[in-house]
Design an enzyme around this catalytic site. Structure first.
Site, PDB file in Angstrom:
ATOM      1  N   GLN A  40       0.842  -1.197   0.000  1.00 54.78           N
ATOM      2  CA  GLN A  40       0.000   0.000   0.000  1.00 54.78           C
ATOM      3  C   GLN A  40       0.878   1.248   0.000  1.00 54.78           C
ATOM      4  O   GLN A  40       1.111   1.853   1.042  1.00 54.78           O
ATOM      5  CB  GLN A  40      -0.893  -0.032   1.245  1.00 54.78           C
ATOM      6  CG  GLN A  40      -1.935   1.038   1.318  1.00 54.78           C
ATOM      7  CD  GLN A  40      -3.122   0.736   0.460  1.00 54.78           C
ATOM      8  OE1 GLN A  40      -3.478  -0.409   0.259  1.00 54.78           O
ATOM      9  NE2 GLN A  40      -3.744   1.762  -0.053  1.00 54.78           N
ATOM     10  N   PHE A  41       1.380   1.645  -1.167  1.00 55.52           N
ATOM     11  CA  PHE A  41       2.271   2.805  -1.220  1.00 55.52           C
ATOM     12  C   PHE A  41       1.571   4.076  -0.779  1.00 55.52           C
ATOM     13  O   PHE A  41       2.224   5.026  -0.325  1.00 55.52           O
ATOM     14  CB  PHE A  41       2.875   2.969  -2.633  1.00 55.52           C
ATOM     15  CG  PHE A  41       1.962   3.583  -3.644  1.00 55.52           C
ATOM     16  CD1 PHE A  41       1.974   4.953  -3.867  1.00 55.52           C
ATOM     17  CD2 PHE A  41       1.087   2.788  -4.386  1.00 55.52           C
ATOM     18  CE1 PHE A  41       1.131   5.524  -4.811  1.00 55.52           C
ATOM     19  CE2 PHE A  41       0.242   3.346  -5.319  1.00 55.52           C
ATOM     20  CZ  PHE A  41       0.261   4.719  -5.536  1.00 55.52           C
ATOM     21  N   THR A  42       0.254   4.128  -0.850  1.00 56.91           N
ATOM     22  CA  THR A  42      -0.469   5.352  -0.493  1.00 56.91           C
ATOM     23  C   THR A  42      -0.402   5.665   1.001  1.00 56.91           C
ATOM     24  O   THR A  42      -0.766   6.763   1.406  1.00 56.91           O
ATOM     25  CB  THR A  42      -1.946   5.284  -0.947  1.00 56.91           C
ATOM     26  OG1 THR A  42      -2.583   4.188  -0.314  1.00 56.91           O
ATOM     27  CG2 THR A  42      -2.040   5.168  -2.455  1.00 56.91           C
TER      28      THR A  42
END
Length: 148
Positions: free
Chosen positions: A78-80
């Site tokens: 989950q890079f966000t």
């Protein structure tokens, strides 16, 4: 590394209409990786997560870990999690590690959890995923690895 951990009764991840990972009771992990992250931070979080006592014992106290209850883990990249919304209306993801750095560390983190005897299902790195879970409690905790 940053992990949003949710105690769950069940969780699954679907890519292009196909379920690629699912678990019953256990932990749903959203895993974000930044530029400074290392194996040391991943090992710290794997140890913390495997032993975190957030499941209830017979007296109703949070006294058992995912390992203790024989639960599983669904880990989703989950890079966000490293989105910066302090300026403007569109998040900046400059703090998120590039895929060529993040993917190997994400895979190593999941392997570290498996080495602790946990069943670990995953999403597909970099894919658009539909993630479903039944949060149990609800219990949601944010964990960060120590600074490098």
């Amino acid at each position: 590394m940053k992990v949003v951990l949710q105690r769950c009764k069940e969780a699954s991840v679907t890519v292009q209409g196909e379920v690629i990972g699912s678990i019953g009771q256990g932990l749903m992990l959203l895993v974000g990786i930044t530029h400074e992250d290392t194996d040391k931070g991943a090992a710290y979080l794997a140890e913390k997560i495997a032993g975190l006592r957030i499941f209830e014992d017979k007296e109703g106290k949070m006294n058992l870990s995912v390992t203790d209850i024989g639960g599983a883990i669904l880990s989703v990249s989950q890079f966000t999690l490293y989105g910066d919304c302090r300026k403007g209306k569109r998040p900046s993801f400059i703090a998120a590690a590039r895929p060529e750095q993040a993917e190997p560390l994400y895979n190593r983190f999941n392997e570290m959890l498996r080495e602790k005897g946990l069943v670990v299902e995953t999403g597909q790195f970099g894919a658009n995923m539909d993630v479903a879970l039944t949060n149990w409690g609800p219990v949601t905790i944010v964990l960060d690895s120590p600074s490098a």
